[in-house]
Design an enzyme around this catalytic site. Sequence first.
Site, PDB file in Angstrom:
ATOM      1  N   SER A  55      -2.639  -4.762  -4.143  1.00 28.81           N
ATOM      2  CA  SER A  55      -2.035  -6.063  -3.954  1.00 28.81           C
ATOM      3  C   SER A  55      -1.573  -6.611  -5.302  1.00 28.81           C
ATOM      4  O   SER A  55      -2.258  -6.448  -6.322  1.00 28.81           O
ATOM      5  CB  SER A  55      -3.049  -7.046  -3.361  1.00 28.81           C
ATOM      6  OG  SER A  55      -3.477  -6.649  -2.096  1.00 28.81           O
ATOM      7  N   ALA A 109      -2.111 -11.688   0.427  1.00 32.88           N
ATOM      8  CA  ALA A 109      -2.220 -12.521   1.622  1.00 32.88           C
ATOM      9  C   ALA A 109      -3.261 -13.620   1.418  1.00 32.88           C
ATOM     10  O   ALA A 109      -3.003 -14.806   1.710  1.00 32.88           O
ATOM     11  CB  ALA A 109      -2.590 -11.658   2.830  1.00 32.88           C
ATOM     12  N   HIS A 152       1.180  -6.799   7.676  1.00 31.36           N
ATOM     13  CA  HIS A 152       1.816  -5.607   8.227  1.00 31.36           C
ATOM     14  C   HIS A 152       2.340  -5.808   9.643  1.00 31.36           C
ATOM     15  O   HIS A 152       2.944  -6.823   9.951  1.00 31.36           O
ATOM     16  CB  HIS A 152       0.863  -4.406   8.147  1.00 31.36           C
ATOM     17  CG  HIS A 152       0.395  -4.097   6.762  1.00 31.36           C
ATOM     18  ND1 HIS A 152       1.209  -4.171   5.651  1.00 31.36           N
ATOM     19  CD2 HIS A 152      -0.822  -3.710   6.288  1.00 31.36           C
ATOM     20  CE1 HIS A 152       0.518  -3.838   4.566  1.00 31.36           C
ATOM     21  NE2 HIS A 152      -0.711  -3.565   4.922  1.00 31.36           N
TER      22      HIS A 152
END
Length: 277
Positions: A55, A109, A152
Amino acid sequence: MKMAFSSCPNDTFVFHALVHGLVDGAPSIDVTYADIDKTNNWSAENTGPELMKISYAALPWVLEEYRLIPCGGALGRGCGPLVLTKNKLTNPEELAGKTVAVPSEKSTAYLLFRLWALQQIPEGVGKIIVMPFEEIMPAVRDGKVDAGLVIHEARFTYQEFGLSMVKDLGSWWEEDTGLPIPLGAIIAKRSLDQHAIASWIQASVDYAWENPEASEAYVMEHSQEMSRDVAKSHIDLYVNSFTRELGNDGYAAIESLLGRAAKEGFVPAFEMSKLKE
């Protein structure tokens, strides 16, 4: 060369040619398919392979040992994480004190969620639980958690679980900043040749775009039983011009996200120049 990335369609599509020896001059690749939470932790602990997908939110912890490769990752518009609940909420503040499942504490996220929650949920949420992203929607549906932060292909399938969207954090980010969303980054050990790795990855991206049917069997083999249509939608959403080259807008987005997060104490402060070293 050892490499770790997820089994998601965008990663298998992008790296199909590299993994299958179809890129001239590239070494053979020994792949470990791993959830983003695992690669984030491996990179932070310096225990993972020399080439990984992590990430962007995890970058500040790893830049001493790893270098950002300016291609192969996931960054774009209209592709952000979603906040979901079983029952439709009329106001985000209804999440105050609630239990929320997230895919990784060092995920982009979750970082977006924390920045959004600062604005929208002044009382703060309650407990945060980390779980593999494929388990989050069932957990919300079954009442094991109050809300879930999903990534996703969940963007295309959450209605099948009877869930409602509280907020598209990608839309919030784009409205707030005007920039694309930095999701997944490719990093390599600083001892490796960054330019060679970038050229191999760009060649793999080019091959994928020029021969989209070539990777289909490989993509579907690792697609966790999603349909071909969902896999294609996933690829179309996450594989774009930023995948081939971050460019000025890509770097601006990364600097905005991590700079804002560092200001709030969510990630360690670091010199932005390290992103391009």
